[in-house]
Design a protein around this motif. Structure first.
Motif, short mmCIF file in Angstrom:
data_model
loop_
_atom_site.label_atom_id
_atom_site.label_comp_id
_atom_site.label_asym_id
_atom_site.label_seq_id
_atom_site.Cartn_x
_atom_site.Cartn_y
_atom_site.Cartn_z
N GLY A 3 -99.04 -91.25 4.64
CA GLY A 3 -100.06 -90.02 4.86
C GLY A 3 -99.17 -88.90 5.83
N ARG A 4 -97.71 -88.72 5.63
CA ARG A 4 -97.60 -87.49 6.05
C ARG A 4 -96.13 -87.13 5.00
N GLY A 5 -96.86 -86.98 3.30
CA GLY A 5 -96.00 -86.11 3.49
C GLY A 5 -95.47 -87.15 2.14
N PRO A 6 -95.00 -85.70 0.57
CA PRO A 6 -93.81 -86.24 0.30
C PRO A 6 -92.11 -86.20 0.87
N GLY A 7 -92.70 -85.52 2.03
CA GLY A 7 -91.63 -85.78 2.20
C GLY A 7 -91.06 -86.76 2.96
N SER A 8 -92.12 -87.84 3.49
CA SER A 8 -91.86 -89.06 4.19
C SER A 8 -91.53 -90.14 3.91
N GLY A 9 -91.21 -90.18 2.35
CA GLY A 9 -90.01 -90.66 1.59
C GLY A 9 -91.33 -92.19 0.59
N HIS A 10 -92.29 -91.88 0.83
CA HIS A 10 -93.30 -93.15 0.93
C HIS A 10 -94.70 -91.95 -0.93
N GLY A 11 -93.95 -91.32 -1.18
CA GLY A 11 -94.53 -90.40 -1.98
C GLY A 11 -96.14 -89.69 -1.29
N LYS A 12 -96.73 -89.44 -2.18
CA LYS A 12 -97.95 -87.88 -2.26
C LYS A 12 -98.98 -89.13 -2.02
N THR A 13 -98.70 -89.65 -2.29
CA THR A 13 -100.44 -90.60 -2.40
C THR A 13 -100.27 -92.39 -1.12
N SER A 14 -99.18 -91.99 -0.51
CA SER A 14 -98.63 -93.11 0.71
C SER A 14 -99.15 -94.40 -0.10
N THR A 15 -97.90 -94.58 -1.28
CA THR A 15 -97.60 -95.56 -2.01
C THR A 15 -99.20 -96.40 -2.56
N ARG A 16 -100.14 -95.71 -1.93
CA ARG A 16 -101.46 -96.30 -3.00
C ARG A 16 -102.18 -96.04 -4.31
N GLY A 17 -100.96 -95.51 -5.17
CA GLY A 17 -100.97 -94.60 -6.56
C GLY A 17 -102.39 -94.04 -6.96
N GLN A 18 -102.69 -93.39 -7.68
CA GLN A 18 -103.76 -92.49 -8.04
C GLN A 18 -104.98 -93.54 -8.23
N LYS A 19 -106.63 -93.29 -7.34
CA LYS A 19 -107.35 -93.78 -6.87
C LYS A 19 -107.05 -94.96 -7.31
#
Length: 243
Positions: free
Chosen positions: A20-36
């Protein structure tokens, strides 16, 4: 070495994943949960047996009451030690076992096992015998008589398209009754046919046929003029008057 210099073994400790720290954290925009979807929501706790919404295997299998095979054959098991109550030389039948209370129900059959020793010379009638039970019965001078069970009735199966239909043999009684009237009817029919046919007269030759017709006065329906007597005179035909 001092206490503050102690470190864990390399590779045994990993830093916490900060999602949950944005795409710059290395874990993606969706925080490794995918879309919906179900897995993207908070407080997701899917069991390991989850199968996408269909009825789970653990729910489909029978529980508590167990699994019962409806084709299972249940035999009345009987040991040799319980047969020593019969008299020497007696014949042990399923009816006598029921009367003595040794078995409650015959079920699919009676099976004799070789547990214990047999001190009597008996003729035992049962549906099955174990190898040890048969050996002990014969060693005591008895006989192990197997009750033959008729084969089960099989249901009718569909016949293949290219396979011809089997011919059904007729019963012997019907075949005998069908043959007897045929033999008796043949001479009667022949006699009736002979009686119905008119007797044909022998044909006369062509020359003789004409003479026969002249003698008989010709064919039917034609009358010949009668011969005039001596006294009768033939009247002349009336002619036209002259002038």
């Amino acid at each position: 070495m001092k206490l503050h210099e102690i470190q864990p073994a390399p590779g045994s400790h990993h830093s916490r994943k900060r999602v949950g720290r944005g795409p710059g954290s290395g874990h993606g925009k969706t925080s490794t949960r995918g879309q919906k979807g179900q897995g993207a929501r908070t407080s997701v706790n899917l069991p390991k047996t989850f199968e996408g919404g269909q009825t789970r295997l653990t729910m489909r299998t029978p529980k508590l009451r167990g699994f019962h095979n409806k084709w299972r054959k249940r035999f009345a098991v009987l040991n040799l030690t319980r047969l020593n109550r019969f008299d020497d030389g007696a014949e042990v039948l399923p009816e006598s076992l029921l009367e003595a209370g040794i078995i409650k129900d015959v079920g699919a059959g009676i099976k004799v096992l070789g547990t214990g020793d047999l001190n009597r010379r008996l003729t035992i009638h049962a549906h099955r015998f174990s190898v040890e039970a048969r050996r002990k019965i014969e060693a005591a001078g008895g006989i192990a008589a197997v009750i033959e069970v008729p084969p089960p009735i099989r249901e009718k199966t569909k016949r293949a398209k290219n396979q011809p239909k089997p011919a059904r043999p007729e019963p012997a009684e019907k075949a005998e009754t069908a043959e007897k009237p045929q033999k008796a009817e043949k001479p009667q029919k022949a006699e009736k046919a002979q009686a119905a046919e008119p007797v044909a007269e022998p044909s006369a030759p062509a020359g003789a046929a004409g003479k026969a017709k002249q003698k008989n006065g010709g064919e039917k329906g034609q009358t010949t003029p009668k011969a005039s007597s001596a006294g009768d005179s033939v009247k002349p035909q009336k002619g036209k008057k002259k002038g």
